[in-house]
Write a protein that holds these residues in place. Structure first.
Motif, PDB file in Angstrom:
ATOM      1  N   ASP A 169      -1.395   8.875   0.784  1.00 25.25           N
ATOM      2  CA  ASP A 169      -1.863   8.389   2.113  1.00 25.25           C
ATOM      3  C   ASP A 169      -0.696   8.021   2.881  1.00 25.25           C
ATOM      4  O   ASP A 169      -0.394   6.807   2.685  1.00 25.25           O
ATOM      5  CB  ASP A 169      -3.044   7.843   2.234  1.00 25.25           C
ATOM      6  CG  ASP A 169      -3.684   7.631   3.716  1.00 25.25           C
ATOM      7  OD1 ASP A 169      -3.001   8.062   4.512  1.00 25.25           O
ATOM      8  OD2 ASP A 169      -4.732   7.316   3.839  1.00 25.25           O
ATOM      9  N   LEU A 170       0.012   8.794   3.749  1.00 19.25           N
ATOM     10  CA  LEU A 170       1.196   8.129   4.206  1.00 19.25           C
ATOM     11  C   LEU A 170       1.001   7.905   5.767  1.00 19.25           C
ATOM     12  O   LEU A 170       1.989   7.295   6.427  1.00 19.25           O
ATOM     13  CB  LEU A 170       2.148   9.251   4.388  1.00 19.25           C
ATOM     14  CG  LEU A 170       2.856  10.376   3.009  1.00 19.25           C
ATOM     15  CD1 LEU A 170       3.935  11.041   3.281  1.00 19.25           C
ATOM     16  CD2 LEU A 170       3.300   8.855   2.186  1.00 19.25           C
ATOM     17  N   GLN A 171      -0.075   8.065   6.110  1.00 19.65           N
ATOM     18  CA  GLN A 171      -0.344   7.557   7.436  1.00 19.65           C
ATOM     19  C   GLN A 171      -1.443   6.374   7.748  1.00 19.65           C
ATOM     20  O   GLN A 171      -0.986   5.475   8.730  1.00 19.65           O
ATOM     21  CB  GLN A 171      -1.369   8.891   8.139  1.00 19.65           C
ATOM     22  CG  GLN A 171      -0.918  10.110   8.084  1.00 19.65           C
ATOM     23  CD  GLN A 171       0.607  10.398   8.818  1.00 19.65           C
ATOM     24  OE1 GLN A 171       0.792   9.765   9.738  1.00 19.65           O
ATOM     25  NE2 GLN A 171       1.455  11.237   8.082  1.00 19.65           N
ATOM     26  N   SER A 172      -2.186   6.085   6.945  1.00 19.70           N
ATOM     27  CA  SER A 172      -3.093   4.883   7.212  1.00 19.70           C
ATOM     28  C   SER A 172      -2.365   3.634   7.005  1.00 19.70           C
ATOM     29  O   SER A 172      -1.166   3.478   6.273  1.00 19.70           O
ATOM     30  CB  SER A 172      -4.234   5.015   6.231  1.00 19.70           C
ATOM     31  OG  SER A 172      -3.821   4.616   4.942  1.00 19.70           O
ATOM     32  N   ASN A 194      -0.750   4.945  -5.862  1.00 18.55           N
ATOM     33  CA  ASN A 194      -0.845   5.147  -4.574  1.00 18.55           C
ATOM     34  C   ASN A 194      -2.016   5.238  -4.137  1.00 18.55           C
ATOM     35  O   ASN A 194      -3.201   5.635  -4.763  1.00 18.55           O
ATOM     36  CB  ASN A 194      -0.127   6.791  -4.457  1.00 18.55           C
ATOM     37  CG  ASN A 194      -0.672   7.739  -4.950  1.00 18.55           C
ATOM     38  OD1 ASN A 194      -0.553   8.072  -6.224  1.00 18.55           O
ATOM     39  ND2 ASN A 194      -1.505   8.643  -4.370  1.00 18.55           N
ATOM     40  N   LYS A 195      -2.394   5.118  -2.822  1.00 23.05           N
ATOM     41  CA  LYS A 195      -3.637   5.238  -2.122  1.00 23.05           C
ATOM     42  C   LYS A 195      -3.587   6.712  -2.003  1.00 23.05           C
ATOM     43  O   LYS A 195      -2.603   7.395  -1.423  1.00 23.05           O
ATOM     44  CB  LYS A 195      -3.620   4.533  -0.915  1.00 23.05           C
ATOM     45  CG  LYS A 195      -4.890   4.566  -0.223  1.00 23.05           C
ATOM     46  CD  LYS A 195      -4.749   3.858   1.288  1.00 23.05           C
ATOM     47  CE  LYS A 195      -6.181   3.696   1.921  1.00 23.05           C
ATOM     48  NZ  LYS A 195      -6.270   3.042   3.102  1.00 23.05           N
ATOM     49  N   VAL A 196      -4.740   7.352  -2.135  1.00 19.74           N
ATOM     50  CA  VAL A 196      -5.161   8.720  -2.113  1.00 19.74           C
ATOM     51  C   VAL A 196      -5.047   9.181  -0.688  1.00 19.74           C
ATOM     52  O   VAL A 196      -6.106   8.799   0.076  1.00 19.74           O
ATOM     53  CB  VAL A 196      -6.230   9.305  -2.924  1.00 19.74           C
ATOM     54  CG1 VAL A 196      -6.523  10.533  -2.978  1.00 19.74           C
ATOM     55  CG2 VAL A 196      -6.012   8.619  -4.521  1.00 19.74           C
ATOM     56  N   SER A 197      -4.565   9.911  -0.210  1.00 26.82           N
ATOM     57  CA  SER A 197      -4.774  10.959   1.139  1.00 26.82           C
ATOM     58  C   SER A 197      -5.968  11.689   1.202  1.00 26.82           C
ATOM     59  O   SER A 197      -6.351  12.363   0.187  1.00 26.82           O
ATOM     60  CB  SER A 197      -3.425  11.752   1.372  1.00 26.82           C
ATOM     61  OG  SER A 197      -3.939  12.376   2.729  1.00 26.82           O
ATOM     62  N   LYS A 199      -6.466  13.797   3.271  1.00 20.81           N
ATOM     63  CA  LYS A 199      -6.211  15.448   3.429  1.00 20.81           C
ATOM     64  C   LYS A 199      -5.838  16.201   2.217  1.00 20.81           C
ATOM     65  O   LYS A 199      -5.896  17.377   2.160  1.00 20.81           O
ATOM     66  CB  LYS A 199      -5.098  15.389   4.448  1.00 20.81           C
ATOM     67  CG  LYS A 199      -5.250  14.782   5.779  1.00 20.81           C
ATOM     68  CD  LYS A 199      -4.157  14.854   6.736  1.00 20.81           C
ATOM     69  CE  LYS A 199      -4.399  14.245   8.130  1.00 20.81           C
ATOM     70  NZ  LYS A 199      -3.207  14.430   8.853  1.00 20.81           N
ATOM     71  N   SER A 200      -5.400  15.484   1.218  1.00 14.20           N
ATOM     72  CA  SER A 200      -5.126  16.121  -0.095  1.00 14.20           C
ATOM     73  C   SER A 200      -5.327  15.171  -1.127  1.00 14.20           C
ATOM     74  O   SER A 200      -4.922  14.767  -1.826  1.00 14.20           O
ATOM     75  CB  SER A 200      -3.550  15.984  -0.147  1.00 14.20           C
ATOM     76  OG  SER A 200      -2.909  16.696  -1.426  1.00 14.20           O
ATOM     77  N   PRO A 201      -6.865  15.575  -1.333  1.00 16.19           N
ATOM     78  CA  PRO A 201      -7.555  14.683  -2.305  1.00 16.19           C
ATOM     79  C   PRO A 201      -7.115  15.089  -3.887  1.00 16.19           C
ATOM     80  O   PRO A 201      -7.220  16.383  -4.249  1.00 16.19           O
ATOM     81  CB  PRO A 201      -9.072  15.345  -2.376  1.00 16.19           C
ATOM     82  CG  PRO A 201      -8.992  16.550  -1.564  1.00 16.19           C
ATOM     83  CD  PRO A 201      -7.851  16.644  -0.771  1.00 16.19           C
ATOM     84  N   ILE A 202      -6.635  14.416  -4.458  1.00 17.58           N
ATOM     85  CA  ILE A 202      -5.879  14.465  -5.799  1.00 17.58           C
ATOM     86  C   ILE A 202      -6.872  14.595  -6.855  1.00 17.58           C
ATOM     87  O   ILE A 202      -6.822  15.206  -7.789  1.00 17.58           O
ATOM     88  CB  ILE A 202      -4.982  13.179  -6.219  1.00 17.58           C
ATOM     89  CG1 ILE A 202      -4.153  13.617  -7.492  1.00 17.58           C
ATOM     90  CG2 ILE A 202      -5.604  11.927  -6.585  1.00 17.58           C
ATOM     91  CD1 ILE A 202      -2.938  12.525  -7.559  1.00 17.58           C
ATOM     92  N   ASP A 234     -11.240   2.878  -6.412  1.00 19.13           N
ATOM     93  CA  ASP A 234     -11.436   2.314  -5.078  1.00 19.13           C
ATOM     94  C   ASP A 234     -10.124   3.316  -4.256  1.00 19.13           C
ATOM     95  O   ASP A 234      -9.416   2.724  -3.376  1.00 19.13           O
ATOM     96  CB  ASP A 234     -10.909   0.896  -4.654  1.00 19.13           C
ATOM     97  CG  ASP A 234     -12.108   0.000  -5.565  1.00 19.13           C
ATOM     98  OD1 ASP A 234     -13.072   0.502  -5.520  1.00 19.13           O
ATOM     99  OD2 ASP A 234     -11.700  -0.898  -6.041  1.00 19.13           O
ATOM    100  N   ASN A 235     -10.282   4.399  -4.262  1.00 19.46           N
ATOM    101  CA  ASN A 235      -9.485   5.237  -3.436  1.00 19.46           C
ATOM    102  C   ASN A 235      -8.039   5.222  -3.739  1.00 19.46           C
ATOM    103  O   ASN A 235      -7.050   5.568  -3.044  1.00 19.46           O
ATOM    104  CB  ASN A 235      -9.565   5.098  -1.854  1.00 19.46           C
ATOM    105  CG  ASN A 235      -9.461   6.591  -1.238  1.00 19.46           C
ATOM    106  OD1 ASN A 235      -9.742   7.519  -1.808  1.00 19.46           O
ATOM    107  ND2 ASN A 235      -8.897   6.435   0.034  1.00 19.46           N
ATOM    108  N   VAL A 236      -7.770   4.784  -5.071  1.00 20.41           N
ATOM    109  CA  VAL A 236      -6.252   4.263  -5.415  1.00 20.41           C
ATOM    110  C   VAL A 236      -6.144   5.158  -6.622  1.00 20.41           C
ATOM    111  O   VAL A 236      -6.761   4.891  -7.591  1.00 20.41           O
ATOM    112  CB  VAL A 236      -5.877   2.811  -5.500  1.00 20.41           C
ATOM    113  CG1 VAL A 236      -4.615   2.918  -6.313  1.00 20.41           C
ATOM    114  CG2 VAL A 236      -6.145   2.087  -4.096  1.00 20.41           C
TER     115      VAL A 236
END
Length: 257
Positions: A169-172, A194-197, A199-202, A234-236
């Motif tokens: 996630d490059l925006q938050s 990395n925190k997951v974006s 827009k692009s769910p890994i 936790d979204n990471v």
């Protein structure tokens, strides 16, 4: 007074013949058993040889798909950030040296792989804002002999690093990428988080070609001398790789390789 027992010549002859037949059967069975063991051992070696050739062909196929994929990603990064082209090309030159020369060998040193990975991170870094939270740590004991020995498969760190930059996630405000290289007690370790974006769910792609290829290569090369975990918490997204190089080297030496 007892009369002496007199065996007829025919009875003696029959007994001798029976004994000879028995001995012949025993000798024949022993010869057949040894031959069977020899054939079994030969088949075992043949099977092992075929298995190794199959693994080598499969591994070469995986590598041939990996290198162009990596090169395309690097070029895309450089082309999309022309204002940093000189810096990127310098790093790209180092990466190409690794791809064209060092990685042609079956194994590289952990030192070579780490230096390649750091150049790869620098190339990907040009896509990030200067304020982006990118942490790269080295916890390496360079005095360990195995750090300078050719025991590590080339590009073993590529997929984890590429996935972090691709899916982060490059925006938050809480976005981050963390890369930790470790080498101690003859173990190579790489942890990428990395925190997951959104827009692009890994979670939908983590079983894609990159990670699947990495796991196949690890199983083929290191068998049970590695541990690879990857999960979302936790979204990471967290990926951790550990390769036990000392045990792997001991196994290779025992096998005469």
């Amino acid at each position: 007074m007892e009369l002496p027992l007199i065996l007829s010549p025919l009875l003696v002859y029959s007994a001798v013949c029976a004994l000879l037949v028995s001995l012949s059967v025993i000798v024949y069975l022993i010869i057949r058993l040894k031959k069977s063991e020899h054939e079994k051992q030969a088949l075992k070696y043949k099977y092992q040889d075929i298995k190794e050739k199959y693994n080598r062909i499969e591994l070469e196929n995986l590598d041939s798909r990996l290198n162009p994929h990596l090169f395309k990603n690097i070029l895309n990064s450089v082309q999309s950030h022309a204002y940093q082209t000189y810096f990127a090309l310098d790093k790209l030159s180092n990466v190409l040296d690794y791809i064209l020369y060092d990685s042609r060998s079956k194994f590289v040193t952990p030192k070579q792989e780490v230096e390649f990975a750091l150049n790869l991170i620098e190339i990907n870094k040009i896509k990030l804002s200067p304020l982006f939270d990118l942490k790269v740590k080295l916890k390496i004991n360079e005095n360990e002999p195995l750090y300078h020995q050719h025991l590590l498969a080339p590009f073993i760190s590529t997929d984890l690093i590429e996935n972090a930059f691709k899916h982060a996630d490059l925006q938050s405000g809480g976005a981050f990428i963390s890369v930790i290289f470790e080498f101690n007690d003859s173990n190579f370790k790489l942890t990428v988080a990395n925190k997951v974006s959104a827009k692009s769910p890994i979670s939908k792609e983590k079983s894609g070609f990159g990670i699947e290829t990495l796991e196949q290569r690890l199983k083929i090369i290191y068998n049970d001398h590695f541990k690879f975990d990857h999960f979302i918490e936790d979204n990471v997204y967290i990926a951790h790789l550990k390769i036990e190089l000392l045990e792997y080297k001991a196994k290779m030496l025992a096998a005469g390789r």
